[in-house]
Design a protein around this motif. Structure first.
Motif, short mmCIF file in Angstrom:
data_model
loop_
_atom_site.label_atom_id
_atom_site.label_comp_id
_atom_site.label_asym_id
_atom_site.label_seq_id
_atom_site.Cartn_x
_atom_site.Cartn_y
_atom_site.Cartn_z
N SER A 141 0.84 -1.20 0.00
CA SER A 141 0.00 0.00 0.00
C SER A 141 0.88 1.25 0.00
O SER A 141 2.08 1.18 0.24
CB SER A 141 -0.93 0.01 1.21
N VAL A 142 0.24 2.38 -0.24
CA VAL A 142 0.92 3.68 -0.26
C VAL A 142 1.11 4.16 1.17
O VAL A 142 0.21 4.05 2.00
CB VAL A 142 0.10 4.71 -1.05
N PHE A 143 2.30 4.69 1.47
CA PHE A 143 2.59 5.27 2.78
C PHE A 143 3.18 6.65 2.55
O PHE A 143 4.21 6.78 1.89
CB PHE A 143 3.58 4.39 3.56
N GLU A 144 2.52 7.69 3.08
CA GLU A 144 3.01 9.05 2.94
C GLU A 144 4.08 9.32 3.98
O GLU A 144 3.89 9.03 5.16
CB GLU A 144 1.87 10.05 3.13
N VAL A 145 5.21 9.85 3.55
CA VAL A 145 6.31 10.18 4.44
C VAL A 145 6.12 11.63 4.88
O VAL A 145 6.38 12.56 4.13
CB VAL A 145 7.68 9.97 3.75
N ALA A 146 5.62 11.79 6.10
CA ALA A 146 5.28 13.13 6.63
C ALA A 146 6.52 13.96 6.89
O ALA A 146 7.58 13.40 7.17
CB ALA A 146 4.47 12.98 7.91
N PRO A 147 6.46 15.26 6.86
CA PRO A 147 5.36 16.03 6.29
C PRO A 147 5.33 15.85 4.77
O PRO A 147 6.38 15.87 4.13
CB PRO A 147 5.66 17.46 6.69
N SER A 148 4.14 15.67 4.24
CA SER A 148 4.00 15.31 2.83
C SER A 148 3.01 16.22 2.12
O SER A 148 2.07 16.73 2.72
CB SER A 148 3.51 13.86 2.74
N ASP A 149 3.22 16.38 0.81
CA ASP A 149 2.27 17.13 -0.02
C ASP A 149 1.36 16.17 -0.78
O ASP A 149 0.73 16.54 -1.75
CB ASP A 149 2.99 18.08 -0.97
N GLN A 156 6.75 12.08 -2.36
CA GLN A 156 6.83 12.09 -0.91
C GLN A 156 6.06 10.91 -0.30
O GLN A 156 5.64 10.96 0.85
CB GLN A 156 6.34 13.43 -0.36
N SER A 157 5.92 9.85 -1.09
CA SER A 157 5.26 8.64 -0.62
C SER A 157 6.11 7.45 -1.03
O SER A 157 6.92 7.54 -1.95
CB SER A 157 3.87 8.50 -1.26
N ILE A 158 5.91 6.34 -0.32
CA ILE A 158 6.60 5.10 -0.67
C ILE A 158 5.57 3.97 -0.73
O ILE A 158 4.47 4.09 -0.21
CB ILE A 158 7.74 4.76 0.32
N SER A 180 14.14 5.42 5.67
CA SER A 180 15.24 4.57 6.13
C SER A 180 16.04 5.28 7.21
O SER A 180 16.38 4.69 8.24
CB SER A 180 16.16 4.20 4.95
N TYR A 181 16.33 6.54 6.99
CA TYR A 181 17.07 7.37 7.96
C TYR A 181 16.32 7.40 9.29
O TYR A 181 16.89 7.18 10.36
CB TYR A 181 17.23 8.77 7.37
N ARG A 182 15.02 7.70 9.22
CA ARG A 182 14.22 7.80 10.45
C ARG A 182 14.17 6.47 11.20
O ARG A 182 14.27 6.45 12.44
CB ARG A 182 12.80 8.25 10.12
N ASP A 195 18.03 19.73 1.56
CA ASP A 195 16.57 19.77 1.68
C ASP A 195 15.99 18.42 2.09
O ASP A 195 15.05 18.34 2.88
CB ASP A 195 15.92 20.27 0.38
N VAL A 196 16.58 17.33 1.61
CA VAL A 196 16.14 15.99 1.99
C VAL A 196 16.50 15.71 3.44
O VAL A 196 15.69 15.15 4.20
CB VAL A 196 16.75 14.91 1.05
N LYS A 197 17.67 16.16 3.87
CA LYS A 197 18.09 15.99 5.27
C LYS A 197 17.15 16.75 6.20
O LYS A 197 16.75 16.23 7.26
CB LYS A 197 19.53 16.49 5.45
N ALA A 198 16.75 17.96 5.82
CA ALA A 198 15.81 18.74 6.62
C ALA A 198 14.47 18.03 6.72
O ALA A 198 13.84 18.00 7.78
CB ALA A 198 15.64 20.14 6.02
N TRP A 199 14.02 17.42 5.61
CA TRP A 199 12.77 16.66 5.60
C TRP A 199 12.88 15.46 6.53
O TRP A 199 11.98 15.17 7.32
CB TRP A 199 12.46 16.25 4.16
N ALA A 200 14.01 14.75 6.45
CA ALA A 200 14.22 13.57 7.30
C ALA A 200 14.22 13.95 8.78
O ALA A 200 13.60 13.29 9.61
CB ALA A 200 15.52 12.88 6.92
N ASP A 201 14.92 15.03 9.10
CA ASP A 201 15.01 15.47 10.51
C ASP A 201 13.67 15.99 11.03
O ASP A 201 13.41 15.92 12.23
CB ASP A 201 16.09 16.54 10.66
N ALA A 202 12.81 16.49 10.14
CA ALA A 202 11.52 17.02 10.55
C ALA A 202 10.62 15.93 11.16
O ALA A 202 9.75 16.23 11.96
CB ALA A 202 10.80 17.66 9.38
N GLY A 203 10.87 14.69 10.81
CA GLY A 203 10.04 13.61 11.32
C GLY A 203 10.67 12.79 12.42
O GLY A 203 10.09 11.82 12.89
N VAL A 204 11.87 13.17 12.85
CA VAL A 204 12.55 12.42 13.91
C VAL A 204 12.15 13.01 15.25
O VAL A 204 12.26 14.21 15.47
CB VAL A 204 14.09 12.49 13.73
#
Length: 184
Positions: A25-33, A38-40, A79-81, A100-109
């Protein structure tokens, strides 16, 4: 084309983390648009463990050794989270991400900065620190003794167990009481 169809094509109809082809199934990686970028596409086992960290099976997530190298930013972010959550700073340090990807990853940790943990000398311990065991400790259920003087590197600070740190001794992930540790 729907997001699910895009992800199915991108992933080859396999979980983008563990490569399973069952119950996807689809999983949105928050924060997501809510976009495919931004989904996996993941299996039910991965999804359940991501949504319920208390049920996390570290052996299932050995697959992160491969998925952390994905060319898909959303896969790298999750994976990072997960590696951070599992206390695998050794692998986290190897992941390369654009700013920008690192900032996104850190936003969810989840930050453990609100939990203050101190060693036997009153020195504050932080995730990623190294500590030394100051007393021989029998590790129940693992069949070995953590010897005095053993260095435990890249510790993590668990949110749910006060007065403890989490680290690897003899390759086994264990909780250690901070009263038997000193910062290295």
């Amino acid at each position: 084309m729907s997001i699910e169809e895009e992800l199915k094509t991108r992933s080859g109809s396999k979980c983008e983390l563990c490569q399973s082809s069952q119950n996807l199934s689809v999983f949105e990686v928050a924060p997501s648009d809510e976009s495919s970028e931004q989904s996996i596409y993941i299996c039910a086992t991965c999804k359940e463990q991501i949504e319920n960290p208390s049920m996390m099976d570290e052996t299932h997530f050995n697959c992160l050794n491969e998925s952390m190298w994905s060319e898909v930013p959303a896969v790298v972010v999750i994976s990072y989270r997960l590696l951070k959550l599992l206390g695998r700073e050794d692998l986290v340090d190897m992941i390369y991400m654009e700013d920008d990807v690192k900032a996104w990853a850190d936003a969810g940790v989840n930050s453990s900065s609100n939990v203050v943990v101190k060693d036997s000398n009153g020195v504050t311990l932080n995730a990623g620190d190294s500590v030394v065991i100051i007393k021989d400790l029998e590790v129940k259920g693992a069949g070995f003794t953590a010897k005095r003087g053993t260095m435990v590197k890249n510790i993590s600070i668990p949110q749910d167990v006060e007065g403890h740190i989490e680290g690897r001794v003899n390759g086994t992930k264990i909780y250690l009481k901070t009263e038997f540790l000193k910062k290295a």
